[in-house]
Design an enzyme around this catalytic site. Structure first.
Site, PDB file in Angstrom:
ATOM      1  N   ASP A 129     -13.354 -10.494 -21.386  1.00  0.00           N
ATOM      2  CA  ASP A 129     -13.415  -9.570 -22.519  1.00  0.00           C
ATOM      3  C   ASP A 129     -14.607  -8.643 -22.276  1.00  0.00           C
ATOM      4  O   ASP A 129     -15.220  -8.666 -21.195  1.00  0.00           O
ATOM      5  CB  ASP A 129     -13.480 -10.323 -23.862  1.00  0.00           C
ATOM      6  CG  ASP A 129     -14.824 -11.005 -24.099  1.00  0.00           C
ATOM      7  OD1 ASP A 129     -15.671 -11.035 -23.168  1.00  0.00           O
ATOM      8  OD2 ASP A 129     -15.026 -11.521 -25.207  1.00  0.00           O
TER       9      ASP A 129
ATOM     10  N   GLY B  67     -18.734 -13.621 -23.265  1.00  0.00           N
ATOM     11  CA  GLY B  67     -20.178 -13.624 -23.497  1.00  0.00           C
ATOM     12  C   GLY B  67     -20.800 -14.978 -23.215  1.00  0.00           C
ATOM     13  O   GLY B  67     -21.804 -15.088 -22.506  1.00  0.00           O
TER      14      GLY B  67
ATOM     15  N   ARG C 169     -23.624 -13.691 -20.895  1.00  0.00           N
ATOM     16  CA  ARG C 169     -24.862 -13.620 -21.667  1.00  0.00           C
ATOM     17  C   ARG C 169     -25.706 -14.884 -21.500  1.00  0.00           C
ATOM     18  O   ARG C 169     -26.776 -15.000 -22.105  1.00  0.00           O
ATOM     19  CB  ARG C 169     -24.526 -13.391 -23.146  1.00  0.00           C
ATOM     20  CG  ARG C 169     -23.822 -12.064 -23.393  1.00  0.00           C
ATOM     21  CD  ARG C 169     -23.291 -11.940 -24.812  1.00  0.00           C
ATOM     22  NE  ARG C 169     -22.543 -10.698 -24.973  1.00  0.00           N
ATOM     23  CZ  ARG C 169     -21.679 -10.462 -25.961  1.00  0.00           C
ATOM     24  NH1 ARG C 169     -21.455 -11.386 -26.879  1.00  0.00           N
ATOM     25  NH2 ARG C 169     -21.033  -9.310 -26.029  1.00  0.00           N
TER      26      ARG C 169
ATOM     27  N   HIS D   7      -8.851 -39.989  -9.651  1.00  0.00           N
ATOM     28  CA  HIS D   7      -9.037 -38.802 -10.499  1.00  0.00           C
ATOM     29  C   HIS D   7      -7.690 -38.168 -10.859  1.00  0.00           C
ATOM     30  O   HIS D   7      -7.536 -37.613 -11.943  1.00  0.00           O
ATOM     31  CB  HIS D   7      -9.942 -37.798  -9.796  1.00  0.00           C
ATOM     32  CG  HIS D   7     -11.282 -38.371  -9.466  1.00  0.00           C
ATOM     33  ND1 HIS D   7     -12.160 -38.788 -10.439  1.00  0.00           N
ATOM     34  CD2 HIS D   7     -11.868 -38.650  -8.270  1.00  0.00           C
ATOM     35  CE1 HIS D   7     -13.247 -39.282  -9.860  1.00  0.00           C
ATOM     36  NE2 HIS D   7     -13.084 -39.218  -8.550  1.00  0.00           N
TER      37      HIS D   7
HETATM   38  C1  RB5 Z   1     -17.801 -11.263 -27.951  1.00  0.00           C
HETATM   39  O1  RB5 Z   1     -18.788 -10.715 -28.756  1.00  0.00           O
HETATM   40  C2  RB5 Z   1     -18.019 -12.748 -27.789  1.00  0.00           C
HETATM   41  O2  RB5 Z   1     -17.753 -13.390 -28.988  1.00  0.00           O
HETATM   42  C3  RB5 Z   1     -17.130 -13.292 -26.696  1.00  0.00           C
HETATM   43  O3  RB5 Z   1     -17.411 -12.619 -25.514  1.00  0.00           O
HETATM   44  C4  RB5 Z   1     -17.280 -14.765 -26.372  1.00  0.00           C
HETATM   45  O4  RB5 Z   1     -18.611 -15.096 -26.131  1.00  0.00           O
HETATM   46  C5  RB5 Z   1     -16.616 -15.703 -27.270  1.00  0.00           C
HETATM   47  O5  RB5 Z   1     -16.667 -16.932 -27.102  1.00  0.00           O
END
Ligand code: RB5
Length: 140
Positions: free
Chosen positions: A9, A66, A109, A133
């Site tokens: 995304d 993110g 992030r 496994h």
């Molecule tokens: C987008 O802002 C964020 O929510 C998405 O990238 C993700 O981290 C969701 O889990």
């Protein structure tokens, strides 16, 4: 396996772009399911497309958002998908050896680009051990 299915995304777009470049430099064929810019979009839509393609081709996929969490939750709703959110190389290795992970999830992030690329390399190169496994996977 030389073709990698990938999607993100907007929260994972920059890291996805770096991963695609890194994989193509190594000779992998990469199929990009989007998104194609940083405009806000919905991670479940991309997760569904990559998950379906992994199942249809018995292939391997990478999903980036993110945190990586939304992508992993969404991808793991599909029967036969074993999506693993990894923020370290040990987990990346072990989830291939023990879980036969077929989708790697990363959080742009959370995980720096250099570490993320190492995680990708290890996840792609590590083989599933099978044996006990496989029995456990069949119980899922
Ligand atoms: C987008 O802002 C964020 O929510 C998405 O990238 C993700 O981290 C969701 O889990």
């Amino acid at each position: 396996m030389s073709k990698i299915l990938i999607g993100s995304d907007h929260g994972g777009f920059k890291l996805k772009t770096s991963i695609i470049e890194h994989l193509r430099e190594q000779g992998y064929e990469v199929q990009d399911f989007g998104c194609f810019d940083e405009k806000s979009c919905d991670y479940p839509v991309i997760a569904k497309e990559v998950a379906n393609s992994v199942l249809q081709t018995n292939g391997r996929g990478i999903l980036v958002c993110g945190t990586g969490i939304g992508m992993s939750i969404a991808a793991n709703r599909f029967d036969g998908i074993r999506a693993s959110l990894c923020g370290d190389t040990f987990s990346a290795r072990m989830t291939r050896m023990h879980n036969d992970s077929n989708i790697l999830c990363l959080g742009e992030r959370v995980t720096g680009t250099g570490l993320a690329l190492d995680i990708v390399d290890i996840w792609l190169r590590t083989e599933f051990e099978g044996g006990r496994h496989l029995n456990r996977i069949n119980m899922i």
